[in-house]
Scaffold this motif. Structure first.
Motif, PDB file in Angstrom:
ATOM      1  N   THR A  92       0.854  -1.196   0.000  1.00 58.61           N
ATOM      2  CA  THR A  92       0.000   0.000   0.000  1.00 58.61           C
ATOM      3  C   THR A  92       0.886   1.241   0.000  1.00 58.61           C
ATOM      4  N   TYR A  93       0.573   2.181  -0.892  1.00 53.81           N
ATOM      5  CA  TYR A  93       1.235   3.495  -0.886  1.00 53.81           C
ATOM      6  C   TYR A  93       0.181   4.526  -0.507  1.00 53.81           C
ATOM      7  N   ALA A  94       0.425   5.269   0.561  1.00 50.83           N
ATOM      8  CA  ALA A  94      -0.537   6.281   1.002  1.00 50.83           C
ATOM      9  C   ALA A  94       0.186   7.555   1.378  1.00 50.83           C
ATOM     10  N   GLY A  95      -0.404   8.674   0.987  1.00 55.11           N
ATOM     11  CA  GLY A  95       0.143   9.971   1.393  1.00 55.11           C
ATOM     12  C   GLY A  95       1.202  10.521   0.448  1.00 55.11           C
ATOM     13  N   LEU A  96       1.355   9.874  -0.709  1.00 55.57           N
ATOM     14  CA  LEU A  96       2.373  10.342  -1.674  1.00 55.57           C
ATOM     15  C   LEU A  96       1.751  11.119  -2.828  1.00 55.57           C
ATOM     16  N   GLY A  97       0.438  11.350  -2.774  1.00 55.54           N
ATOM     17  CA  GLY A  97      -0.227  12.022  -3.884  1.00 55.54           C
ATOM     18  C   GLY A  97      -0.138  11.168  -5.147  1.00 55.54           C
ATOM     19  N   PHE A  98      -0.057  11.819  -6.325  1.00 56.42           N
ATOM     20  CA  PHE A  98      -0.010  11.091  -7.603  1.00 56.42           C
ATOM     21  C   PHE A  98       1.161  10.110  -7.639  1.00 56.42           C
ATOM     22  N   GLU A  99       2.267  10.484  -7.006  1.00 55.66           N
ATOM     23  CA  GLU A  99       3.477   9.661  -7.043  1.00 55.66           C
ATOM     24  C   GLU A  99       3.213   8.211  -6.567  1.00 55.66           C
ATOM     25  N   GLY A 100       2.235   8.030  -5.698  1.00 57.46           N
ATOM     26  CA  GLY A 100       1.892   6.684  -5.221  1.00 57.46           C
ATOM     27  C   GLY A 100       1.542   5.744  -6.373  1.00 57.46           C
ATOM     28  N   TYR A 101       0.892   6.282  -7.419  1.00 55.31           N
ATOM     29  CA  TYR A 101       0.516   5.442  -8.572  1.00 55.31           C
ATOM     30  C   TYR A 101       1.772   4.998  -9.327  1.00 55.31           C
ATOM     31  N   HIS A 102       2.762   5.905  -9.428  1.00 53.47           N
ATOM     32  CA  HIS A 102       4.013   5.546 -10.113  1.00 53.47           C
ATOM     33  C   HIS A 102       4.746   4.462  -9.325  1.00 53.47           C
ATOM     34  N   GLN A 103       4.821   4.649  -8.011  1.00 52.61           N
ATOM     35  CA  GLN A 103       5.477   3.645  -7.156  1.00 52.61           C
ATOM     36  C   GLN A 103       4.781   2.293  -7.278  1.00 52.61           C
ATOM     37  N   ALA A 104       3.461   2.327  -7.354  1.00 50.17           N
ATOM     38  CA  ALA A 104       2.679   1.079  -7.445  1.00 50.17           C
ATOM     39  C   ALA A 104       2.990   0.351  -8.751  1.00 50.17           C
ATOM     40  N   ILE A 105       3.048   1.099  -9.861  1.00 52.90           N
ATOM     41  CA  ILE A 105       3.353   0.502 -11.170  1.00 52.90           C
ATOM     42  C   ILE A 105       4.759  -0.099 -11.135  1.00 52.90           C
ATOM     43  N   ARG A 106       5.695   0.655 -10.564  1.00 51.89           N
ATOM     44  CA  ARG A 106       7.089   0.185 -10.463  1.00 51.89           C
ATOM     45  C   ARG A 106       7.167  -1.096  -9.624  1.00 51.89           C
ATOM     46  N   PHE A 107       6.423  -1.116  -8.524  1.00 57.75           N
ATOM     47  CA  PHE A 107       6.417  -2.294  -7.655  1.00 57.75           C
ATOM     48  C   PHE A 107       5.903  -3.517  -8.420  1.00 57.75           C
ATOM     49  N   LEU A 108       4.796  -3.340  -9.172  1.00 58.45           N
ATOM     50  CA  LEU A 108       4.211  -4.478  -9.896  1.00 58.45           C
ATOM     51  C   LEU A 108       5.155  -4.983 -10.980  1.00 58.45           C
ATOM     52  N   LYS A 109       5.872  -4.046 -11.612  1.00 57.71           N
ATOM     53  CA  LYS A 109       6.836  -4.433 -12.646  1.00 57.71           C
ATOM     54  C   LYS A 109       7.958  -5.271 -12.005  1.00 57.71           C
ATOM     55  N   ALA A 110       8.491  -4.807 -10.891  1.00 56.29           N
ATOM     56  CA  ALA A 110       9.573  -5.528 -10.200  1.00 56.29           C
ATOM     57  C   ALA A 110       9.062  -6.883  -9.706  1.00 56.29           C
ATOM     58  N   HIS A 111       7.849  -6.914  -9.226  1.00 56.87           N
ATOM     59  CA  HIS A 111       7.250  -8.159  -8.721  1.00 56.87           C
ATOM     60  C   HIS A 111       7.137  -9.189  -9.846  1.00 56.87           C
ATOM     61  N   ALA A 112       6.713  -8.719 -11.033  1.00 59.32           N
ATOM     62  CA  ALA A 112       6.567  -9.622 -12.187  1.00 59.32           C
ATOM     63  C   ALA A 112       7.938 -10.124 -12.634  1.00 59.32           C
ATOM     64  N   ALA A 113       8.951  -9.262 -12.567  1.00 62.10           N
ATOM     65  CA  ALA A 113      10.302  -9.644 -13.001  1.00 62.10           C
ATOM     66  C   ALA A 113      10.906 -10.684 -12.055  1.00 62.10           C
ATOM     67  N   ASP A 114      10.511 -10.649 -10.786  1.00 61.39           N
ATOM     68  CA  ASP A 114      11.017 -11.579  -9.768  1.00 61.39           C
ATOM     69  C   ASP A 114      10.497 -12.995  -9.941  1.00 61.39           C
ATOM     70  N   LYS A 115       9.381 -13.115 -10.660  1.00 57.27           N
ATOM     71  CA  LYS A 115       8.707 -14.429 -10.726  1.00 57.27           C
ATOM     72  C   LYS A 115       9.297 -15.372 -11.774  1.00 57.27           C
TER      73      LYS A 115
END
Ligand code: DQA
Length: 145
Positions: free
Chosen positions: A122-145
């Protein structure tokens, strides 16, 4: 990689809605921000907003077999919706929860999130930037698999 970005009720009113909490930028600016973030990360992002719980549940169900990740700001449904939690658990698509504001430092009723029970992060309190962090996290998560 295809990511579905879901936004819940009243997020279409960004810019008008409590700007001291959610900022002065409108929903169109958020969409442009997400488009740029997805481009930067080299992923495809589809955005969808609804004020209706069942419509968001339908969208999550339809994501099965189509999307590799979900970024969701369930807005007020964060704190009430077992239906959205169950839909996320049912499709089992890696999910990241985003909130523009810091829900942990606001009213007591915003502290509990049903969706966080299904989200990897969960990303909270980062404003729009939270969406960028979320996309980056999902990309890294997919690469780890
Ligand atoms: C929100 C926080 C929720 O508590 C609220 O109901 C929203 C927006 C946020 O992005 O900070 O509508 O999810």
């Amino acid at each position: 990689m295809k990511i579905l970005v879901l936004n819940g009720p009243n997020l279409n009113l960004l810019g008008i809605r409590e700007p001291e909490i959610y900022g002065k930028e409108n929903y169109a600016s958020l969409l442009a921000f997400i488009r740029r973030a997805a481009e930067e990360e080299g992923v495809e992002a589809e955005c969808f907003q609804s004020n209706h719980e069942g419509v968001l549940v339908d969208k999550i169900q339809q994501a099965l077999g189509v999307f590799d990740g979900i970024v969701i700001n369930p807005a007020a449904y964060t704190h009430t919706s077992v239906a959205i939690l169950d839909a996320l658990r049912a499709v089992h698509i890696p999910t990241v929860e985003v909130h523009l504001s810091d829900i942990s430092s606001r009213e007591e009723f915003r502290r509990f999130s049903y969706v966080s029970l299904a989200a990897l992060k969960t990303y909270a309190g980062l404003g729009f930037e939270g969406y960028h962090q979320a996309i980056r996290f999902l990309k890294a998560h997919a690469a780890d698999k």
